[in-house]
Design a protein around this motif. Sequence first.
Motif, PDB file in Angstrom:
ATOM      1  N   CYS A 164      -9.121   0.103   0.751  1.00 15.20           N
ATOM      2  CA  CYS A 164      -8.274   0.960   1.574  1.00 15.20           C
ATOM      3  C   CYS A 164      -8.376   2.412   1.115  1.00 15.20           C
ATOM      4  CB  CYS A 164      -6.835   0.475   1.508  1.00 15.20           C
ATOM      5  SG  CYS A 164      -5.729   1.290   2.682  1.00 15.20           S
ATOM      6  N   PHE A 165      -8.451   2.618  -0.194  1.00  8.64           N
ATOM      7  CA  PHE A 165      -8.578   3.975  -0.733  1.00  8.64           C
ATOM      8  C   PHE A 165      -9.863   4.636  -0.255  1.00  8.64           C
ATOM      9  CE2 PHE A 165     -10.485   6.585  -4.121  1.00  8.64           C
ATOM     10  CZ  PHE A 165      -9.580   7.635  -4.150  1.00  8.64           C
ATOM     11  N   CYS A 166     -10.978   3.921  -0.368  1.00  5.31           N
ATOM     12  CA  CYS A 166     -12.264   4.490   0.044  1.00  5.31           C
ATOM     13  C   CYS A 166     -12.348   4.671   1.552  1.00  5.31           C
ATOM     14  CB  CYS A 166     -13.410   3.599  -0.434  1.00  5.31           C
ATOM     15  SG  CYS A 166     -13.653   3.620  -2.227  1.00  5.31           S
ATOM     16  N   GLU A 167     -11.666   3.831   2.291  1.00  7.64           N
ATOM     17  CA  GLU A 167     -11.688   3.916   3.747  1.00  7.64           C
ATOM     18  C   GLU A 167     -11.107   5.236   4.245  1.00  7.64           C
ATOM     19  OE1 GLU A 167     -12.185   1.707   7.587  1.00  7.64           O
ATOM     20  OE2 GLU A 167     -12.850   1.306   5.544  1.00  7.64           O
ATOM     21  N   LEU A 168     -10.104   5.763   3.524  1.00  3.36           N
ATOM     22  CA  LEU A 168      -9.350   6.891   4.051  1.00  3.36           C
ATOM     23  C   LEU A 168      -9.428   8.176   3.237  1.00  3.36           C
ATOM     24  CD1 LEU A 168      -6.080   5.031   5.102  1.00  3.36           C
ATOM     25  CD2 LEU A 168      -7.817   5.963   6.613  1.00  3.36           C
ATOM     26  N   ARG A 169      -9.785   8.104   1.966  1.00  2.00           N
ATOM     27  CA  ARG A 169      -9.602   9.298   1.144  1.00  2.00           C
ATOM     28  C   ARG A 169     -10.890  10.077   0.843  1.00  2.00           C
ATOM     29  NH1 ARG A 169      -4.164   8.597  -0.994  1.00  2.00           N
ATOM     30  NH2 ARG A 169      -3.271   6.905   0.236  1.00  2.00           N
ATOM     31  N   PRO A 170     -11.746   9.648  -0.084  1.00  2.00           N
ATOM     32  CA  PRO A 170     -12.852  10.515  -0.519  1.00  2.00           C
ATOM     33  C   PRO A 170     -13.811  10.930   0.590  1.00  2.00           C
ATOM     34  CG  PRO A 170     -12.574   8.651  -2.020  1.00  2.00           C
ATOM     35  CD  PRO A 170     -11.754   8.356  -0.817  1.00  2.00           C
ATOM     36  N   GLY A 171     -14.213   9.986   1.452  1.00  2.00           N
ATOM     37  CA  GLY A 171     -15.174  10.309   2.499  1.00  2.00           C
ATOM     38  C   GLY A 171     -14.580  11.130   3.622  1.00  2.00           C
ATOM     39  N   TYR A 195       0.840  -1.200   0.000  1.00  2.00           N
ATOM     40  CA  TYR A 195       0.000   0.000   0.000  1.00  2.00           C
ATOM     41  C   TYR A 195       0.876   1.251   0.000  1.00  2.00           C
ATOM     42  CZ  TYR A 195      -3.595  -3.267   1.633  1.00  2.00           C
ATOM     43  OH  TYR A 195      -4.459  -4.328   1.762  1.00  2.00           O
ATOM     44  N   PRO A 196       0.526   2.260  -0.819  1.00  2.00           N
ATOM     45  CA  PRO A 196       1.235   3.536  -0.739  1.00  2.00           C
ATOM     46  C   PRO A 196       0.707   4.350   0.444  1.00  2.00           C
ATOM     47  CG  PRO A 196      -0.450   3.650  -2.437  1.00  2.00           C
ATOM     48  CD  PRO A 196      -0.467   2.234  -1.904  1.00  2.00           C
ATOM     49  N   ILE A 197       1.596   4.921   1.221  1.00  2.00           N
ATOM     50  CA  ILE A 197       1.195   5.715   2.374  1.00  2.00           C
ATOM     51  C   ILE A 197       1.405   7.191   2.017  1.00  2.00           C
ATOM     52  CG2 ILE A 197       1.559   6.136   4.830  1.00  2.00           C
ATOM     53  CD1 ILE A 197       0.426   3.376   4.127  1.00  2.00           C
ATOM     54  N   ASN A 198       0.404   7.757   1.374  1.00  2.00           N
ATOM     55  CA  ASN A 198       0.485   9.173   0.993  1.00  2.00           C
ATOM     56  C   ASN A 198      -0.847   9.895   1.217  1.00  2.00           C
ATOM     57  OD1 ASN A 198      -1.092   8.164  -1.080  1.00  2.00           O
ATOM     58  ND2 ASN A 198       0.416   8.503  -2.701  1.00  2.00           N
ATOM     59  N   GLY A 199      -1.654   9.382   2.136  1.00  2.00           N
ATOM     60  CA  GLY A 199      -2.954   9.989   2.402  1.00  2.00           C
ATOM     61  C   GLY A 199      -2.843  11.403   2.948  1.00  2.00           C
ATOM     62  N   LEU A 200      -1.910  11.617   3.901  1.00  2.00           N
ATOM     63  CA  LEU A 200      -1.759  12.947   4.480  1.00  2.00           C
ATOM     64  C   LEU A 200      -1.255  13.931   3.428  1.00  2.00           C
ATOM     65  CD1 LEU A 200      -1.958  14.666   7.018  1.00  2.00           C
ATOM     66  CD2 LEU A 200       0.416  14.049   7.550  1.00  2.00           C
ATOM     67  N   THR A 201      -0.347  13.479   2.575  1.00  2.00           N
ATOM     68  CA  THR A 201       0.141  14.333   1.488  1.00  2.00           C
ATOM     69  C   THR A 201      -1.002  14.682   0.539  1.00  2.00           C
ATOM     70  OG1 THR A 201       2.259  13.163   1.631  1.00  2.00           O
ATOM     71  CG2 THR A 201       1.919  14.572  -0.280  1.00  2.00           C
ATOM     72  N   SER A 202      -1.849  13.707   0.247  1.00  2.00           N
ATOM     73  CA  SER A 202      -3.015  13.961  -0.607  1.00  2.00           C
ATOM     74  C   SER A 202      -3.923  15.011   0.026  1.00  2.00           C
ATOM     75  CB  SER A 202      -3.803  12.662  -0.825  1.00  2.00           C
ATOM     76  OG  SER A 202      -3.056  11.715  -1.545  1.00  2.00           O
ATOM     77  N   PHE A 203      -4.091  14.924   1.346  1.00  2.00           N
ATOM     78  CA  PHE A 203      -4.921  15.903   2.060  1.00  2.00           C
ATOM     79  C   PHE A 203      -4.312  17.298   1.957  1.00  2.00           C
ATOM     80  CE2 PHE A 203      -5.771  18.332   5.917  1.00  2.00           C
ATOM     81  CZ  PHE A 203      -7.153  18.321   5.960  1.00  2.00           C
ATOM     82  N   LEU A 204      -3.001  17.402   2.157  1.00  2.00           N
ATOM     83  CA  LEU A 204      -2.344  18.708   2.117  1.00  2.00           C
ATOM     84  C   LEU A 204      -2.408  19.311   0.717  1.00  2.00           C
ATOM     85  CD1 LEU A 204       0.783  17.943   4.340  1.00  2.00           C
ATOM     86  CD2 LEU A 204      -1.275  19.218   4.969  1.00  2.00           C
ATOM     87  N   VAL A 205      -2.193  18.499  -0.305  1.00  2.00           N
ATOM     88  CA  VAL A 205      -2.282  18.997  -1.691  1.00  2.00           C
ATOM     89  C   VAL A 205      -3.704  19.460  -1.993  1.00  2.00           C
ATOM     90  CG1 VAL A 205      -2.181  18.301  -4.126  1.00  2.00           C
ATOM     91  CG2 VAL A 205      -0.345  17.636  -2.560  1.00  2.00           C
ATOM     92  N   THR A 206      -4.678  18.681  -1.531  1.00  2.00           N
ATOM     93  CA  THR A 206      -6.080  19.049  -1.752  1.00  2.00           C
ATOM     94  C   THR A 206      -6.433  20.322  -0.987  1.00  2.00           C
ATOM     95  OG1 THR A 206      -6.664  16.721  -2.066  1.00  2.00           O
ATOM     96  CG2 THR A 206      -8.455  18.233  -1.559  1.00  2.00           C
ATOM     97  N   ALA A 207      -5.946  20.451   0.246  1.00  2.00           N
ATOM     98  CA  ALA A 207      -6.207  21.647   1.039  1.00  2.00           C
ATOM     99  C   ALA A 207      -5.598  22.882   0.380  1.00  2.00           C
ATOM    100  CB  ALA A 207      -5.659  21.475   2.448  1.00  2.00           C
ATOM    101  N   LEU A 208      -4.360  22.756  -0.102  1.00  2.00           N
ATOM    102  CA  LEU A 208      -3.714  23.889  -0.786  1.00  2.00           C
ATOM    103  C   LEU A 208      -4.453  24.247  -2.068  1.00  2.00           C
ATOM    104  CD1 LEU A 208       0.058  22.978  -0.284  1.00  2.00           C
ATOM    105  CD2 LEU A 208      -1.194  24.850   0.795  1.00  2.00           C
ATOM    106  N   THR A 209      -4.955  23.238  -2.758  1.00  2.00           N
ATOM    107  CA  THR A 209      -5.748  23.489  -3.969  1.00  2.00           C
ATOM    108  C   THR A 209      -7.032  24.234  -3.619  1.00  2.00           C
ATOM    109  OG1 THR A 209      -4.864  21.459  -4.978  1.00  2.00           O
ATOM    110  CG2 THR A 209      -6.865  22.407  -5.952  1.00  2.00           C
ATOM    111  N   ALA A 210      -7.672  23.842  -2.505  1.00  2.00           N
ATOM    112  CA  ALA A 210      -8.897  24.526  -2.063  1.00  2.00           C
ATOM    113  C   ALA A 210      -8.605  25.977  -1.698  1.00  2.00           C
ATOM    114  CB  ALA A 210      -9.507  23.785  -0.875  1.00  2.00           C
ATOM    115  N   VAL A 211      -7.469  26.227  -1.049  1.00  2.00           N
ATOM    116  CA  VAL A 211      -7.082  27.601  -0.714  1.00  2.00           C
ATOM    117  C   VAL A 211      -6.871  28.416  -1.987  1.00  2.00           C
ATOM    118  CG1 VAL A 211      -5.265  29.020   0.308  1.00  2.00           C
ATOM    119  CG2 VAL A 211      -6.082  26.997   1.517  1.00  2.00           C
ATOM    120  N   ALA A 212      -6.211  27.811  -2.979  1.00  2.00           N
ATOM    121  CA  ALA A 212      -5.985  28.501  -4.253  1.00  2.00           C
ATOM    122  C   ALA A 212      -7.309  28.836  -4.937  1.00  2.00           C
ATOM    123  CB  ALA A 212      -5.115  27.635  -5.163  1.00  2.00           C
TER     124      ALA A 212
END
Length: 449
Positions: free
Chosen positions: A221-228, A119-136
């Motif tokens: 695993c993706f659905c467990e942690l990311r979109p929702g 499994y790739p462990i990059n959920g927090l990074t995905s959150f930060l990129v998404t948050a920065l995109t939302a700020v932009a």
Amino acid sequence: MPTGTTTSAGSRKASPLNPRTTHREFFGFPGSVTVMATTVAVLYTWYFSCNEHDGCELPLTAARWQHILAGANNYQAYFNLQALKYYTLWWLWLAALYFILPGSRIQGVALRNGERLTYPINGLTSFLVTALTAVAVYVKTGTAPFLWIAEHYFELAVSGLIFSTSLALFVYIYSFRHSSVEREGKPVVMLALAGNSGNPIYDFFIGRELNPRIGSLDIKCFCELRPGIMGWVLLNVSFAIKQYVESGRILSSMWLAIVPQICYCIDTLLFEDKVLTTMDITTDGFGWMLAFGDLTWVPFMYSLQARYLSFNPVEFSTAYTVFVALLSVSSFLVFRLSNSQKNAFRTNPDDPKLKHLKFIKTESGSRLLVSGWWGMARHINYTGDWFYGLAQCLATGFGTPMTYFFSAYFLVLLIHRNYRDECKCRDKYKKDWDRYCEQVPYMFIPYVI
């Protein structure tokens, strides 16, 4: 078709690695249908009986029920093709980040066939990129996109229902691709022990395949942690922005509701690797129950407090604000510190930092903690988790019991999960579990229960 031995339907029933399900959760077919119907009905009722146009009151009067039922016959009132498109793009955006962003890759627990998935462990990074995109987006366009999300909440919820049901149907059909094929005596497709009953409705609900994957994308695993989880944060932020636009400020009650929830989501992503040892990943199949729960129920029902406060601002005294804040902080510490202690002990029980902890050794070779956090209660983390959720409900005040649904539902969920955990442990540890329970007699709250 891959090389290997193709077995008949009859031999699959007796397969040691993919046996036919004998014990059915939720009372099997009738229970699964009831759960699906009830959860969708709750999602629908809690919106049409608690919104800025009709208020938020219980019990529902006959007139309110007529209003709710009338809405059920007007699908145009809650189906929005644009919302479905945006929901799908949201899922695809996070799936793209799952592949693109860097991160460590770790192996999950061993499956019944001995295989370990990566499994790739990059959920927090995905959150930060998404948050920065939302700020932009906010800097470029202002509040409009977030107000659209808040105002089209239910259309997005219906889109989540459509998407999660479609995904569950896909993975159910997908699970048959090689389920009768074996390589070296091992099945190519690993099925969940609870999801191979042969009843299509029940298996669709509970999840037939244990770890459905498309390439390296682990759908469960993706659905467990990311979109929702991240969608929950986005909805909360949108409701806070709505309150700010309409009231001129974000009240302390809104902060008390959304800050703990955002922290909870970040904490989940920060300890993303720990989810790989949870029952959802190791034991449960991925079917409608998890798809709907992850993609629809979590973001749209758990954000009820922020949604309520966006159209019904509540102000508290300083004393009450401090009380709720302290309850949030203390209960979160119980949840996080107990889980961290358990994870540290599982990772390296011989760590010198843990030498003060007492444990009993079982015949299976496992060690069960009987001191520290886990000497207080067998599921002390659940206790912290529940009080943390209660604090978020208390942030809405006492104008309606409907905003406390989260706390009531979470209590039922944790009690059910506790029952499953206890049954699993009793089956695994046998007499050692009785010995453990004698030393740690309380399940949730020391000296109480």
